[in-house]
Design a protein around this motif. Structure first.
Motif, PDB file in Angstrom:
ATOM      1  N   GLU A 132      20.248 -61.291 -47.535  1.00  0.00           N
ATOM      2  CA  GLU A 132      19.153 -60.646 -48.251  1.00  0.00           C
ATOM      3  C   GLU A 132      18.776 -59.325 -47.582  1.00  0.00           C
ATOM      4  OE1 GLU A 132      17.126 -64.856 -49.657  1.00  0.00           O
ATOM      5  OE2 GLU A 132      16.193 -63.723 -48.036  1.00  0.00           O
ATOM      6  N   GLY A 133      17.968 -58.533 -48.286  1.00  0.00           N
ATOM      7  CA  GLY A 133      17.469 -57.276 -47.740  1.00  0.00           C
ATOM      8  C   GLY A 133      18.318 -56.096 -48.156  1.00  0.00           C
ATOM      9  N   GLU A 134      17.931 -54.932 -47.675  1.00  0.00           N
ATOM     10  CA  GLU A 134      18.612 -53.689 -48.014  1.00  0.00           C
ATOM     11  C   GLU A 134      19.598 -53.321 -46.915  1.00  0.00           C
ATOM     12  OE1 GLU A 134      17.533 -48.982 -48.804  1.00  0.00           O
ATOM     13  OE2 GLU A 134      15.927 -50.479 -48.821  1.00  0.00           O
TER      14      GLU A 134
ATOM     15  N   ALA B  36      13.551 -62.008 -44.592  1.00  0.00           N
ATOM     16  CA  ALA B  36      14.913 -61.919 -45.134  1.00  0.00           C
ATOM     17  C   ALA B  36      15.776 -62.979 -44.454  1.00  0.00           C
ATOM     18  CB  ALA B  36      15.491 -60.530 -44.899  1.00  0.00           C
ATOM     19  N   ARG B  37      16.760 -63.471 -45.186  1.00  0.00           N
ATOM     20  CA  ARG B  37      17.681 -64.473 -44.641  1.00  0.00           C
ATOM     21  C   ARG B  37      19.089 -63.897 -44.661  1.00  0.00           C
ATOM     22  NH1 ARG B  37      16.929 -69.331 -48.327  1.00  0.00           N
ATOM     23  NH2 ARG B  37      17.150 -67.641 -49.812  1.00  0.00           N
ATOM     24  N   LEU B  38      19.796 -64.050 -43.540  1.00  0.00           N
ATOM     25  CA  LEU B  38      21.134 -63.475 -43.408  1.00  0.00           C
ATOM     26  C   LEU B  38      22.191 -64.577 -43.473  1.00  0.00           C
ATOM     27  CD1 LEU B  38      20.602 -60.719 -40.702  1.00  0.00           C
ATOM     28  CD2 LEU B  38      20.155 -60.653 -43.157  1.00  0.00           C
ATOM     29  N   ASP B  39      23.196 -64.344 -44.326  1.00  0.00           N
ATOM     30  CA  ASP B  39      24.288 -65.283 -44.554  1.00  0.00           C
ATOM     31  C   ASP B  39      25.090 -65.455 -43.268  1.00  0.00           C
ATOM     32  OD1 ASP B  39      26.048 -66.881 -46.124  1.00  0.00           O
ATOM     33  OD2 ASP B  39      27.413 -65.167 -46.316  1.00  0.00           O
ATOM     34  N   THR B  40      25.202 -66.700 -42.795  1.00  0.00           N
ATOM     35  CA  THR B  40      25.789 -66.989 -41.490  1.00  0.00           C
ATOM     36  C   THR B  40      26.750 -68.170 -41.596  1.00  0.00           C
ATOM     37  OG1 THR B  40      23.707 -66.241 -40.482  1.00  0.00           O
ATOM     38  CG2 THR B  40      25.210 -67.503 -39.080  1.00  0.00           C
ATOM     39  N   HIS B  41      27.940 -67.998 -41.023  1.00  0.00           N
ATOM     40  CA  HIS B  41      28.942 -69.073 -40.978  1.00  0.00           C
ATOM     41  C   HIS B  41      29.056 -69.546 -39.531  1.00  0.00           C
ATOM     42  CE1 HIS B  41      30.112 -67.876 -45.004  1.00  0.00           C
ATOM     43  NE2 HIS B  41      30.233 -66.630 -44.570  1.00  0.00           N
ATOM     44  N   ILE B  42      29.066 -70.856 -39.345  1.00  0.00           N
ATOM     45  CA  ILE B  42      29.074 -71.448 -38.008  1.00  0.00           C
ATOM     46  C   ILE B  42      30.285 -72.356 -37.862  1.00  0.00           C
ATOM     47  CG2 ILE B  42      27.786 -72.910 -36.401  1.00  0.00           C
ATOM     48  CD1 ILE B  42      25.296 -72.215 -38.197  1.00  0.00           C
ATOM     49  N   PHE B  43      30.987 -72.207 -36.741  1.00  0.00           N
ATOM     50  CA  PHE B  43      32.131 -73.056 -36.406  1.00  0.00           C
ATOM     51  C   PHE B  43      31.908 -73.558 -34.984  1.00  0.00           C
ATOM     52  CE2 PHE B  43      33.350 -69.711 -39.295  1.00  0.00           C
ATOM     53  CZ  PHE B  43      34.024 -70.384 -40.307  1.00  0.00           C
TER      54      PHE B  43
ATOM     55  N   HIS C  39      26.855 -61.938 -41.966  1.00  0.00           N
ATOM     56  CA  HIS C  39      26.855 -60.710 -42.754  1.00  0.00           C
ATOM     57  C   HIS C  39      25.557 -59.962 -42.498  1.00  0.00           C
ATOM     58  CE1 HIS C  39      29.905 -62.852 -45.364  1.00  0.00           C
ATOM     59  NE2 HIS C  39      30.514 -61.780 -44.899  1.00  0.00           N
ATOM     60  N   GLU C  40      25.688 -58.662 -42.250  1.00  0.00           N
ATOM     61  CA  GLU C  40      24.505 -57.840 -42.006  1.00  0.00           C
ATOM     62  C   GLU C  40      23.615 -57.825 -43.236  1.00  0.00           C
ATOM     63  OE1 GLU C  40      25.901 -53.999 -40.787  1.00  0.00           O
ATOM     64  OE2 GLU C  40      26.725 -54.775 -38.906  1.00  0.00           O
ATOM     65  N   ARG C  41      22.396 -57.448 -43.022  1.00  0.00           N
ATOM     66  CA  ARG C  41      21.370 -57.337 -44.062  1.00  0.00           C
ATOM     67  C   ARG C  41      21.914 -56.579 -45.283  1.00  0.00           C
ATOM     68  NH1 ARG C  41      15.513 -57.059 -43.899  1.00  0.00           N
ATOM     69  NH2 ARG C  41      15.747 -58.024 -41.862  1.00  0.00           N
ATOM     70  N   GLY C  42      21.725 -57.181 -46.468  1.00  0.00           N
ATOM     71  CA  GLY C  42      22.125 -56.530 -47.704  1.00  0.00           C
ATOM     72  C   GLY C  42      23.600 -56.634 -48.045  1.00  0.00           C
ATOM     73  N   ARG C  43      24.372 -57.363 -47.264  1.00  0.00           N
ATOM     74  CA  ARG C  43      25.817 -57.493 -47.515  1.00  0.00           C
ATOM     75  C   ARG C  43      26.138 -58.928 -47.938  1.00  0.00           C
ATOM     76  NH1 ARG C  43      28.583 -53.747 -48.839  1.00  0.00           N
ATOM     77  NH2 ARG C  43      30.444 -54.379 -47.719  1.00  0.00           N
ATOM     78  N   TYR C  44      26.949 -59.065 -48.974  1.00  0.00           N
ATOM     79  CA  TYR C  44      27.387 -60.345 -49.509  1.00  0.00           C
ATOM     80  C   TYR C  44      26.174 -61.217 -49.804  1.00  0.00           C
ATOM     81  CZ  TYR C  44      31.783 -58.267 -48.492  1.00  0.00           C
ATOM     82  OH  TYR C  44      32.824 -57.379 -48.482  1.00  0.00           O
ATOM     83  N   LEU C  45      26.009 -62.379 -49.197  1.00  0.00           N
ATOM     84  CA  LEU C  45      24.878 -63.244 -49.528  1.00  0.00           C
ATOM     85  C   LEU C  45      23.673 -63.031 -48.614  1.00  0.00           C
ATOM     86  CD1 LEU C  45      26.773 -66.559 -50.381  1.00  0.00           C
ATOM     87  CD2 LEU C  45      25.945 -64.788 -51.938  1.00  0.00           C
TER      88      LEU C  45
END
Length: 195
Positions: free
Chosen positions: A109-111, A50-57, A101-107
């Protein structure tokens, strides 16, 4: 640059939450300038694929790798409102800010699970951050409410990169136990609790 101690990070978070922190001149609480390297919607890989949506600054002016502040959240964003003032200040002080974003939230993946498995996804995220060229391998976690709930369990896992956590407003009774789902001490299994 020295990393904030857990005590000073907690004091900074407390000051922000209470409104004591000086407001930035910008009209937006979190408004990274052009001097910040921004990568939105990176997909951080987890052990199960699974891939988790991550924003980096990351501050662009850094001449060497920097410490990181990680926010793992089920919410749209914690980089806004009063909390945004804290994250903007930390970014200005030279820390990378990572919101995932945790698993399954917004972009991601996963449940989605009401109580995520921070010892797995959190561990894999710490591994991933530590391997980035901009990271010095030290990561503090921070977050409020649900974003705070998973931090103690992640800290107990003992990842070597996890050096501090600030769990703001944690312990409000969000949990799953067998068939019961507790959500903020008010709802159980979808029914209002009178007690």
């Amino acid at each position: 640059m020295r990393f904030l101690s857990a005590i000073s990070l907690a004091a900074l978070a407390g000051a922000c939450a209470s409104g004591v922190t000086e407001q930035p001149t910008s009209t937006s609480a979190f408004n990274p300038s052009e001097e910040v390297y921004v990568e939105r919607h990176m997909q951080a890989p987890m052990r199960d694929g699974a891939r988790l949506d991550t924003h980096i600054f990351v501050p662009n002016g850094a001449t060497e790798p920097v410490p990181s502040i990680l926010i793992r959240t089920p919410y749209d964003s914690e980089l806004n409102g009063r909390s945004g003032v804290l994250y903007q200040r930390l970014l200005d002080m030279g820390y990378a800010i990572i919101e995932q974003h945790e698993r399954g939230r917004y972009l991601s993946e996963g449940e989605f699970y009401m109580i995520p498995r921070p010892e797995e996804d959190g561990w894999d995220t710490l591994d991933w951050i530590s391997a980035q060229s901009w990271s010095d391998g030290r990561v503090a976690t921070i977050g409020c409410s649900s974003s705070a709930e998973n931090q103690p369990k992640l800290a107990a896992a003992g990842h070597p990169a996890h050096v501090a956590f600030v769990a703001m407003s944690a312990g409000v009774g969000v949990a799953e136990a067998g068939p019961f789902k507790e959500q903020g001490n008010f709802w159980r299994g979808g029914a209002w609790q009178q007690g």
